[in-house]
Design a protein around this motif. Sequence first.
Motif, PDB file in Angstrom:
ATOM      1  N   TRP A  11       1.125  -1.029  -0.015  1.00  0.00           N
ATOM      2  CA  TRP A  11       0.069  -0.215   0.671  1.00  0.00           C
ATOM      3  C   TRP A  11       1.039   1.228   0.268  1.00  0.00           C
ATOM      4  CZ3 TRP A  11      -0.624   4.198   3.566  1.00  0.00           C
ATOM      5  CH2 TRP A  11      -1.917   4.518   3.400  1.00  0.00           C
TER       6      TRP A  11
ATOM      7  N   ASP B 239       2.089   1.930  -3.746  1.00  0.00           N
ATOM      8  CA  ASP B 239       1.304   2.754  -4.023  1.00  0.00           C
ATOM      9  C   ASP B 239       1.516   4.242  -4.039  1.00  0.00           C
ATOM     10  OD1 ASP B 239       1.320   0.108  -5.678  1.00  0.00           O
ATOM     11  OD2 ASP B 239      -0.895  -0.216  -4.521  1.00  0.00           O
TER      12      ASP B 239
ATOM     13  N   ARG C 105       2.741   6.284  -6.964  1.00  0.00           N
ATOM     14  CA  ARG C 105       2.069   7.051  -7.840  1.00  0.00           C
ATOM     15  C   ARG C 105       2.050   9.226  -7.035  1.00  0.00           C
ATOM     16  NH1 ARG C 105      -3.814   5.702  -5.851  1.00  0.00           N
ATOM     17  NH2 ARG C 105      -3.595   3.662  -6.819  1.00  0.00           N
TER      18      ARG C 105
END
Length: 137
Positions: free
Chosen positions: A130, A133, A137
């Motif tokens: 998590w 990610d 981004r």
Amino acid sequence: MSRAIGAAAMAGALFGAGLALSGMTDARRVLGFLDVSGDFDPSLMWVLGAALLVSAIGQRWVLRRTQPWFALRFQLPSSRDVDTRLLLGAALFGIGWGWAGYCPGPALAGVAVASREALWFVPAMLLGFWLHDRIVR
């Protein structure tokens, strides 16, 4: 689509059973294999060698097909570049494996057999996924 899910579930179950039978879900055994200067346990070398053999033969057999059974096309990497991101990811994977004695596959199989180590490792691994990610981004 349901045939693809069934095939994936069967492949995952077979993979997990193989990991459990080979001892790859026992973090202490994996750490013994990685400890080449201490209490080295070479037994997992046979597991890794067999996995490489099956993978090499299976990949050559599968790629002779014009397309996969449950997809429109093969999704193979197009780049063979070794860059900083790849090296850092490999290093983090290796550090995590050496520290905890788990990588994702055996950790998930370890949860299935209620391994105490896997029960703390998998949530930490999911948190790491998590965070990755969010950072990327």
